[in-house]
Design a protein around this motif. Structure first.
Motif, PDB file in Angstrom:
ATOM      1  N   ARG A 306      -1.782   3.970  19.073  1.00  0.00           N
ATOM      2  CA  ARG A 306      -2.481   5.219  18.788  1.00  0.00           C
ATOM      3  C   ARG A 306      -2.151   5.662  17.356  1.00  0.00           C
ATOM      4  O   ARG A 306      -1.055   5.411  16.859  1.00  0.00           O
ATOM      5  CB  ARG A 306      -2.077   6.342  19.754  1.00  0.00           C
ATOM      6  CG  ARG A 306      -2.249   6.029  21.205  1.00  0.00           C
ATOM      7  CD  ARG A 306      -2.170   7.259  22.106  1.00  0.00           C
ATOM      8  NE  ARG A 306      -0.981   8.082  21.894  1.00  0.00           N
ATOM      9  CZ  ARG A 306      -0.670   9.116  22.663  1.00  0.00           C
ATOM     10  NH1 ARG A 306      -1.455   9.432  23.694  1.00  0.00           N
ATOM     11  NH2 ARG A 306       0.413   9.833  22.435  1.00  0.00           N
ATOM     12  N   TYR A 307      -3.097   6.353  16.751  1.00  0.00           N
ATOM     13  CA  TYR A 307      -2.868   6.963  15.448  1.00  0.00           C
ATOM     14  C   TYR A 307      -1.790   8.032  15.597  1.00  0.00           C
ATOM     15  O   TYR A 307      -1.834   8.851  16.508  1.00  0.00           O
ATOM     16  CB  TYR A 307      -4.171   7.572  14.932  1.00  0.00           C
ATOM     17  CG  TYR A 307      -4.133   8.069  13.500  1.00  0.00           C
ATOM     18  CD1 TYR A 307      -4.076   7.172  12.439  1.00  0.00           C
ATOM     19  CD2 TYR A 307      -4.174   9.431  13.217  1.00  0.00           C
ATOM     20  CE1 TYR A 307      -4.068   7.619  11.125  1.00  0.00           C
ATOM     21  CE2 TYR A 307      -4.163   9.891  11.900  1.00  0.00           C
ATOM     22  CZ  TYR A 307      -4.106   8.982  10.863  1.00  0.00           C
ATOM     23  OH  TYR A 307      -4.096   9.433   9.568  1.00  0.00           O
ATOM     24  N   ARG A 308      -0.824   8.032  14.686  1.00  0.00           N
ATOM     25  CA  ARG A 308       0.339   8.894  14.859  1.00  0.00           C
ATOM     26  C   ARG A 308       0.030  10.371  14.621  1.00  0.00           C
ATOM     27  O   ARG A 308       0.486  11.232  15.373  1.00  0.00           O
ATOM     28  CB  ARG A 308       1.445   8.450  13.893  1.00  0.00           C
ATOM     29  CG  ARG A 308       2.692   9.323  13.932  1.00  0.00           C
ATOM     30  CD  ARG A 308       3.760   8.826  12.986  1.00  0.00           C
ATOM     31  NE  ARG A 308       3.278   8.683  11.630  1.00  0.00           N
ATOM     32  CZ  ARG A 308       4.056   8.369  10.599  1.00  0.00           C
ATOM     33  NH1 ARG A 308       5.345   8.151  10.801  1.00  0.00           N
ATOM     34  NH2 ARG A 308       3.553   8.255   9.390  1.00  0.00           N
ATOM     35  N   ASP A 309      -0.697  10.673  13.580  1.00  0.00           N
ATOM     36  CA  ASP A 309      -0.976  12.070  13.246  1.00  0.00           C
ATOM     37  C   ASP A 309      -2.112  12.607  14.111  1.00  0.00           C
ATOM     38  O   ASP A 309      -2.937  11.849  14.611  1.00  0.00           O
ATOM     39  CB  ASP A 309      -1.324  12.221  11.771  1.00  0.00           C
ATOM     40  CG  ASP A 309      -0.156  11.842  10.868  1.00  0.00           C
ATOM     41  OD1 ASP A 309       0.998  11.964  11.319  1.00  0.00           O
ATOM     42  OD2 ASP A 309      -0.408  11.412   9.724  1.00  0.00           O
ATOM     43  N   ARG A 310      -2.168  13.899  14.261  1.00  0.00           N
ATOM     44  CA  ARG A 310      -3.196  14.492  15.108  1.00  0.00           C
ATOM     45  C   ARG A 310      -4.287  15.179  14.291  1.00  0.00           C
ATOM     46  O   ARG A 310      -5.088  15.930  14.831  1.00  0.00           O
ATOM     47  CB  ARG A 310      -2.553  15.459  16.113  1.00  0.00           C
ATOM     48  CG  ARG A 310      -1.664  14.742  17.125  1.00  0.00           C
ATOM     49  CD  ARG A 310      -2.440  13.675  17.903  1.00  0.00           C
ATOM     50  NE  ARG A 310      -1.640  13.039  18.938  1.00  0.00           N
ATOM     51  CZ  ARG A 310      -1.015  11.882  18.812  1.00  0.00           C
ATOM     52  NH1 ARG A 310      -1.100  11.226  17.661  1.00  0.00           N
ATOM     53  NH2 ARG A 310      -0.327  11.360  19.803  1.00  0.00           N
ATOM     54  N   LEU A 311      -4.302  14.900  12.993  1.00  0.00           N
ATOM     55  CA  LEU A 311      -5.436  15.243  12.144  1.00  0.00           C
ATOM     56  C   LEU A 311      -5.845  13.945  11.483  1.00  0.00           C
ATOM     57  O   LEU A 311      -5.062  13.331  10.758  1.00  0.00           O
ATOM     58  CB  LEU A 311      -5.047  16.293  11.094  1.00  0.00           C
ATOM     59  CG  LEU A 311      -6.211  16.874  10.277  1.00  0.00           C
ATOM     60  CD1 LEU A 311      -7.139  17.703  11.174  1.00  0.00           C
ATOM     61  CD2 LEU A 311      -5.681  17.743   9.132  1.00  0.00           C
ATOM     62  N   ILE A 312      -7.070  13.507  11.754  1.00  0.00           N
ATOM     63  CA  ILE A 312      -7.474  12.166  11.356  1.00  0.00           C
ATOM     64  C   ILE A 312      -8.661  12.227  10.410  1.00  0.00           C
ATOM     65  O   ILE A 312      -9.517  13.108  10.510  1.00  0.00           O
ATOM     66  CB  ILE A 312      -7.804  11.302  12.605  1.00  0.00           C
ATOM     67  CG1 ILE A 312      -7.901   9.824  12.237  1.00  0.00           C
ATOM     68  CG2 ILE A 312      -9.055  11.798  13.324  1.00  0.00           C
ATOM     69  CD1 ILE A 312      -7.924   8.895  13.454  1.00  0.00           C
ATOM     70  N   ALA A 313      -8.697  11.289   9.473  1.00  0.00           N
ATOM     71  CA  ALA A 313      -9.818  11.179   8.546  1.00  0.00           C
ATOM     72  C   ALA A 313     -10.871  10.244   9.128  1.00  0.00           C
ATOM     73  O   ALA A 313     -10.562   9.345   9.919  1.00  0.00           O
ATOM     74  CB  ALA A 313      -9.336  10.650   7.200  1.00  0.00           C
TER      75      ALA A 313
END
Length: 338
Positions: A306-313
């Motif tokens: 999973r993508y680590r950050d919770r704001l994604i580009a």
């Protein structure tokens, strides 16, 4: 006797920085092993694992039980380790040039004289590992199950390694082409057809937040256990038992963010989803329900990363799943081309 095989490279200011490396000699009857962590300098878990493994290797050497020669590079990348920006280490790419630290090793190794400090570092690191029979490169994903990344030439032999490390998934690859460290080390083995008594793999040790004593000790124990089974250490141990799912790299399903926004996962790592089942959503504009997009699984499989950050580009990889067929987005090459 343990030998210091450290070397220096130049940082961006032209000053010498040290790559610390130790070589445990053994009696010469076992395989030559190269273990390293931190090629991508922001992948910390393996550094602690090797730190915990080293005293056991030293003890085995002192007791006369070390059969193979083992070189350990616990923090391989001094160029990236100091690249902090606003409180976060940015260690995947060289800040000055944009060079991915784990790409282009093949070109650097072939140079008579390296042109840049990254190439100089890559060339010296390859030379340190060039005579190895076993090469393990310890990495860390964003958020992930532990998994093995291994060339087909070393499978199914790599299953024992994955089991010892309690890795849930083994991703099997055939072609790279971007000169990763692993690819560069095994290239002459593949050309010569000399892989039968050798092993090379990248070990993905969960996610970047999974750095703690419990995980690191378990991983160090698993690595030591596997070295024993390979005749590197003279210690009788049984082969590890662990369910490992072998996955063709082309069957791995990567879901890309169709818009930027707040990323909300609805499934946890290891969860199984059916094809078409929702697993996450992205909220572009808080306060506007119509700006929310639901993400669905492309095919049935387990959530591996999973993508680590919770704001994604937009365009970033949200998650990776195992699959039972070739992904419609698969075009060959590496799992993560950038």
């Amino acid at each position: 006797m343990t030998q210091d095989v450290s070397f220096n490279v130049r940082n961006n200011n032209g000053e010498a920085v040290r790559v610390a490396a130790w070589r445990y000699q053994g009696d010469g009857s076992g395989p030559i092993v190269h273990l390293q962590a931190g090629v991508h300098a922001d992948e910390i878990a393996g550094m602690l694992v090797l730190h915990l493994l080293m005293p056991r290797l030293q003890a085995a050497e002192a007791a006369g039980r070390l059969k193979g020669q083992v070189t350990v590079v616990p923090q391989a990348n001094p160029l990236g380790i100091g690249q902090f920006r606003q409180g976060r280490i940015l260690g995947r790419f060289h800040d000055a040039t944009g060079h991915n630290f784990n790409r282009g090793f093949d070109q650097s190794a072939a140079m008579t004289r390296a042109a840049s400090n990254v190439q100089e570092w890559q060339k010296k690191l390859v030379e340190l590992a060039a005579n190895a029979d076993v090469m393990l490169d310890l990495h860390t994903d964003d958020e992930a199950l532990p998994y093995l990344y291994v060339h087909r030439a070393f499978w199914p032999g790599g299953r024992e390694l994955a089991a010892a490390m309690k890795m849930d998934v083994a991703i099997i690859w055939d072609d790279g082409g971007d000169g990763s460290f692993e690819e560069t080390i095994i290239a002459p083995w593949l050309r010569e057809g000399a892989t039968a008594r050798r092993m090379a793999a990248t070990l993905e040790l969960r996610g970047q937040g999974d750095v703690n004593d419990r995980y690191a000790q378990s991983d160090a124990d698993g690595l030591y256990h596997w070295l024993c089974t390979q005749g590197v250490v003279d210690e009788s141990v049984a082969a590890a038992e662990w369910p490992v799912e072998a996955m063709e790299m082309g069957h791995m399903e990567t879901i890309i963010a169709p818009q930027p926004g707040i990323l909300i996962f609805e499934k946890e790592l290891g969860d199984f989803v059916e094809e078409g089942q929702r697993f996450a959503r992205i909220l572009r504009t808080p306060g506007d329900p119509s700006s929310e997009i639901v993400l669905h699984a492309e095919q049935s499989g387990r959530l591996v990363t999973r993508y680590r950050d919770r704001l994604i580009a937009q365009g970033m990889g949200v998650a990776k799943f195992t699959g039972s067929r070739v992904s419609r987005n698969w075009s060959g090459g590496l799992l993560d081309p950038n």
